[in-house]
Design a protein around this motif. Structure first.
Motif, PDB file in Angstrom:
ATOM      1  N   HIS A 137     -20.984  44.663 -14.383  1.00  0.00           N
ATOM      2  CA  HIS A 137     -19.941  45.349 -13.620  1.00  0.00           C
ATOM      3  C   HIS A 137     -19.267  46.320 -14.582  1.00  0.00           C
ATOM      4  O   HIS A 137     -18.820  45.937 -15.662  1.00  0.00           O
ATOM      5  N   HIS A 150     -15.728  51.757  -9.772  1.00  0.00           N
ATOM      6  CA  HIS A 150     -16.342  50.445 -10.017  1.00  0.00           C
ATOM      7  C   HIS A 150     -17.834  50.621  -9.756  1.00  0.00           C
ATOM      8  O   HIS A 150     -18.249  50.866  -8.638  1.00  0.00           O
ATOM      9  N   HIS A 152     -22.174  49.823 -10.819  1.00  0.00           N
ATOM     10  CA  HIS A 152     -23.130  48.768 -11.166  1.00  0.00           C
ATOM     11  C   HIS A 152     -24.360  49.390 -11.804  1.00  0.00           C
ATOM     12  O   HIS A 152     -25.299  49.784 -11.110  1.00  0.00           O
ATOM     13  N   LEU A 253     -20.645  41.597  -2.458  1.00  0.00           N
ATOM     14  CA  LEU A 253     -21.040  41.089  -3.773  1.00  0.00           C
ATOM     15  C   LEU A 253     -20.574  39.645  -3.978  1.00  0.00           C
ATOM     16  O   LEU A 253     -20.004  39.289  -5.002  1.00  0.00           O
ATOM     17  N   HIS A 271     -10.505  40.904 -14.063  1.00  0.00           N
ATOM     18  CA  HIS A 271     -11.322  41.028 -12.851  1.00  0.00           C
ATOM     19  C   HIS A 271     -11.315  39.657 -12.199  1.00  0.00           C
ATOM     20  O   HIS A 271     -11.830  38.703 -12.771  1.00  0.00           O
TER      21      HIS A 271
END
Ligand SMILES: [Cu+2]
Length: 317
Positions: A137, A150, A152, A253, A271
């Protein structure tokens, strides 16, 4: 699935009075709960979100079953004590974030950001646990919170991670790599590393928005509720409505929401993932703030197959 959104010029600020970012003590701080698969070579990854604790498709990974927090680099022991925030160090727990570049320009289109995670021996780490359906992440945040992405990344065999980021405004940024590395002995280390990057050009910092308890994005209003005291595990709940009517949250997710908290001033990072089940339609997080201060919150949530990012400012006192 488009990764969690990016934000600029947030319209509606949010306030929570004595709300404190708290961590659920003794619950999986800096750890992965339950069996996980390493990456690459795991066919079980997909973008079909399922609630935490549910097996993923194809015999793939099982993700953390409890609400837990990434980014706390402090001890995950049960001795109490508020954890520190993560992402403040470029090296921690034997791993180093090695960006391929730390200067970018406003290019008018997405640009590849590349980095490696180096082990203590200097070689690139290539084994990572899948956590919340992703082995990595990655976040880029402008220091004035004027941009948030954000992302990936995907990894090539030599351990180079790559992802497209869209830098549309110049300024100083922070990047975060949030991952669980697996060493040759199979030992896992959950780490959040951070590094600076800059996007060249004239930078006009935006003032921090005022605190408030709602955030409206894409016609959806996400309302935050909760109160907490420092160093106490404290619930924070979010509900989402459109035109005043509650809407159903979907897993994204592996969780009904992903909450990132950044401390104003140093961009210390946490997070947090919620409890696996909704509580009366609300997604429920347990948070701790290691210190008083002002924190920016970003909540990724999914409605009708689309991911949105609400954002808030809270003052922890
Ligand atoms: Cu992510």
């Amino acid at each position: 699935m488009k990764p969690g959104g990016r934000l600029r010029d947030p319209k509606l600020p949010v306030y929570v009075g004595v709300l404190v970012l708290a961590v659920l003590m003794g619950v999986g701080i800096g750890r992965v709960i339950g069996p996980v698969s390493t990456y690459p070579g795991d066919p079980g990854q997909n973008t079909a979100g399922q609630p935490s604790g549910q097996p993923q498709g194809g015999g793939g990974p099982v993700v953390a079953a409890d609400g837990h927090i990434h980014g706390a680099t402090g001890s995950g022991g049960s001795t109490g004590g508020a954890p520190s925030l993560g992402g403040l160090e470029i090296t921690a727990s034997g791993y180093t974030l090695a960006p391929a570049a730390d200067e970018y320009t406003v290019a008018g289109e997405p640009q590849a950001v590349e980095f490696r995670i180096l082990r203590a021996d200097g070689e690139a780490a290539t084994q990572f646990a899948v956590v919340h359906e992703k082995p990595m992440h990655f976040f880029v945040v402008r220091r004035d919170f004027g941009d948030y992405q954000h992302l990936h990344p995907t990894m090539s065999e030599d351990g180079t991670w790559r992802v497209d980021a869209d830098f549309t405004e110049p300024g100083p940024y922070r990047m975060y790599a949030d991952f669980t590395a697996v060493d040759a002995a199979g030992t896992q280390a959950a780490v959040t590393l951070g590094a600076d990057l800059s996007v060249s050009g004239d930078y006009e910092p935006k003032p921090l928005m005022d605190p408030a308890t709602t955030s409206t994005v894409d016609g959806l209003t996400a309302t935050m509720a909760g109160a907490a005291t420092p160093a106490v595990a404290s619930p924070i709940m979010f509900t989402v409505a459109r035109d005043g009517k509650p809407v159903e949250l979907q897993p994204y997710l592996g969780a009904f929401g992903h909450l990132v908290a950044l401390r104003d001033g140093d961009l210390g990072f946490a997070h947090v993932h919620p409890e696996p089940q909704l509580a009366d339609g609300a997604v429920k997080f347990w948070l701790t703030a290691p210190t008083p201060g002002t924190y920016r919150l970003y909540l990724d949530f999914q409605v009708d197959g689309k991911v949105h990012t609400a954002n808030y400012v809270i003052v922890v006192a």
